[in-house]
Design a protein around this motif. Structure first.
Motif, PDB file in Angstrom:
ATOM      1  N   ILE A  82       0.839  -1.199   0.000  1.00 53.27           N
ATOM      2  CA  ILE A  82       0.000   0.000   0.000  1.00 53.27           C
ATOM      3  C   ILE A  82       0.876   1.253   0.000  1.00 53.27           C
ATOM      4  O   ILE A  82       1.667   1.462   0.927  1.00 53.27           O
ATOM      5  N   TYR A  83       0.734   2.099  -1.017  1.00 53.41           N
ATOM      6  CA  TYR A  83       1.406   3.400  -1.000  1.00 53.41           C
ATOM      7  C   TYR A  83       0.657   4.364  -0.083  1.00 53.41           C
ATOM      8  O   TYR A  83       1.250   4.992   0.788  1.00 53.41           O
ATOM      9  N   TYR A  84      -0.645   4.474  -0.331  1.00 51.26           N
ATOM     10  CA  TYR A  84      -1.465   5.336   0.525  1.00 51.26           C
ATOM     11  C   TYR A  84      -2.930   4.964   0.359  1.00 51.26           C
ATOM     12  O   TYR A  84      -3.308   4.240  -0.575  1.00 51.26           O
TER      13      TYR A  84
ATOM     14  N   GLU B 108       4.350   9.943  -6.905  1.00 51.84           N
ATOM     15  CA  GLU B 108       3.100  10.678  -6.658  1.00 51.84           C
ATOM     16  C   GLU B 108       3.326  11.725  -5.576  1.00 51.84           C
ATOM     17  O   GLU B 108       4.105  11.525  -4.633  1.00 51.84           O
ATOM     18  N   LYS B 109       2.592  12.841  -5.698  1.00 51.63           N
ATOM     19  CA  LYS B 109       2.668  13.912  -4.716  1.00 51.63           C
ATOM     20  C   LYS B 109       1.307  14.072  -4.049  1.00 51.63           C
ATOM     21  O   LYS B 109       0.260  14.069  -4.721  1.00 51.63           O
ATOM     22  N   LEU B 110       1.323  14.227  -2.719  1.00 51.53           N
ATOM     23  CA  LEU B 110       0.101  14.380  -1.947  1.00 51.53           C
ATOM     24  C   LEU B 110       0.190  15.636  -1.092  1.00 51.53           C
ATOM     25  O   LEU B 110       1.265  15.966  -0.572  1.00 51.53           O
ATOM     26  N   LEU B 111      -0.949  16.293  -0.932  1.00 49.10           N
ATOM     27  CA  LEU B 111      -0.990  17.473  -0.076  1.00 49.10           C
ATOM     28  C   LEU B 111      -0.837  17.097   1.388  1.00 49.10           C
ATOM     29  O   LEU B 111      -1.329  16.053   1.828  1.00 49.10           O
ATOM     30  N   ILE B 112      -0.163  17.959   2.138  1.00 55.43           N
ATOM     31  CA  ILE B 112      -0.095  17.823   3.592  1.00 55.43           C
ATOM     32  C   ILE B 112      -0.892  18.972   4.201  1.00 55.43           C
ATOM     33  O   ILE B 112      -0.637  20.139   3.900  1.00 55.43           O
TER      34      ILE B 112
ATOM     35  N   VAL C 179       7.578   7.233   1.860  1.00 57.35           N
ATOM     36  CA  VAL C 179       7.781   8.682   1.787  1.00 57.35           C
ATOM     37  C   VAL C 179       9.213   8.949   1.351  1.00 57.35           C
ATOM     38  O   VAL C 179      10.172   8.575   2.025  1.00 57.35           O
ATOM     39  N   GLU C 180       9.364   9.606   0.221  1.00 59.30           N
ATOM     40  CA  GLU C 180      10.705   9.903  -0.314  1.00 59.30           C
ATOM     41  C   GLU C 180      11.191  11.285   0.107  1.00 59.30           C
ATOM     42  O   GLU C 180      12.379  11.518   0.315  1.00 59.30           O
ATOM     43  N   GLY C 181      10.258  12.226   0.239  1.00 57.49           N
ATOM     44  CA  GLY C 181      10.616  13.574   0.644  1.00 57.49           C
ATOM     45  C   GLY C 181       9.362  14.385   0.903  1.00 57.49           C
ATOM     46  O   GLY C 181       8.261  13.959   0.568  1.00 57.49           O
TER      47      GLY C 181
ATOM     48  N   LEU D 109       6.036  10.493  -2.787  1.00 56.31           N
ATOM     49  CA  LEU D 109       6.200   9.074  -2.514  1.00 56.31           C
ATOM     50  C   LEU D 109       7.235   8.465  -3.454  1.00 56.31           C
ATOM     51  O   LEU D 109       7.613   9.078  -4.461  1.00 56.31           O
ATOM     52  N   THR D 110       7.673   7.269  -3.136  1.00 61.85           N
ATOM     53  CA  THR D 110       8.691   6.622  -3.959  1.00 61.85           C
ATOM     54  C   THR D 110       8.184   6.281  -5.352  1.00 61.85           C
ATOM     55  O   THR D 110       8.990   6.037  -6.259  1.00 61.85           O
ATOM     56  N   ASN D 111       6.849   6.256  -5.547  1.00 58.38           N
ATOM     57  CA  ASN D 111       6.303   6.025  -6.896  1.00 58.38           C
ATOM     58  C   ASN D 111       6.118   7.333  -7.658  1.00 58.38           C
ATOM     59  O   ASN D 111       5.481   7.356  -8.705  1.00 58.38           O
TER      60      ASN D 111
END
Length: 241
Positions: free
Chosen positions: A151-153, A215-219, A201-203, A211-213
């Motif tokens: 699961i990535y997210y 993809e970018k997600l809002l925080i 989480v890559e950064g 993420l390492t795949n």
């Protein structure tokens, strides 16, 4: 022992369904409810629910009850077989993960076949390992065990959640806050709509993570500090500190 509930407002139909169940020769415990509210008020665990759709003029109908159940804990989901006199609800039934849709008057042979398959699925689900490194969910009448490291997210979408996996996506009726409580420290809620696997989480910045795949997600600004602390704790555990 299979725990079975019958939710049907007509007493003769409840009695008939009980007789059909008993004729299958399966060790079981049967409880009957005359309304959706009675069913919801009883918090005992249920493996199989035989559910009418039209439950009288008062209170929830069977479809609303099914939605309520599917929005509950993902680890306490019964197999649902609708037993109704109307064909027009069939697509709605499968939208809430119905296992089978039987029309009244219930054909004994069709009931026996559906019951046998349902019990087989229930027993197969019990045999699955309950290790903490996997999550077992119900969707569209089937049970699926998802390894946490796949699961990535997890994304909240209406009354469902979507698991973004290494091999695609998987959706089911569940609440993201219930999954957050169940999954523990490997996952962190970074936004009202996202529950992230910290292992991928890559950064990150103050407004988004990568993420390492890729993809970018809002925080969320309200989640940022908690996320940073959770991420650091996760990294320290991985390093054995």
């Amino acid at each position: 022992m299979v725990r079975i509930a019958i939710c049907e407002n007509e007493a003769p139909t409840r009695a008939y369904l009980t007789a059909l169940i008993q004729a299958q020769g399966c060790p079981c415990e049967i409880v009957e409810y005359a309304s959706a509210s009675d069913c919801l008020a009883d918090h005992r665990g249920i493996d199989l629910l035989l559910l009418d759709i039209e439950l009288g003029a008062n209170g929830l109908d069977g479809m609303a009850l099914a939605r309520n159940i599917r929005e509950g804990s993902p680890t306490a989901q019964p197999v649902i077989i609708f037993v109704t006199g109307h064909e027009r609800y069939v697509f709605d039934a499968f939208d809430v993960g119905a296992f089978q849709y039987l029309l009244k008057p219930v054909n004994e042979e069709k009931f026996a076949q559906a019951f046998a398959r349902a019990v087989e699925q229930i027993r197969a689900g019990r045999d699955q390992p309950k290790a903490s490194h996997a999550l077992t969910l119900q969707s569209a009448g089937t049970s699926r065990t998802v390894p946490l490291n796949s699961i990535y997210y997890i994304e909240s979408s209406d009354h469902k959640v979507v698991l973004h996996l290494k091999d695609g996506e998987f959706s089911c009726y569940a609440k993201i806050r219930d999954l957050e409580a169940e999954l523990g420290d490997q996952f962190c809620r970074v936004h009202k709509g996202y529950l992230v696997n910290l292992a991928y989480v890559e950064g990150y910045s103050k407004t988004e993570l990568t993420l390492t795949n890729r993809e970018k997600l809002l925080i969320s600004k309200y989640k940022y500090q908690d996320f940073v602390k959770a991420h650091l704790r996760f990294l320290k555990r991985g390093a054995g500190l």
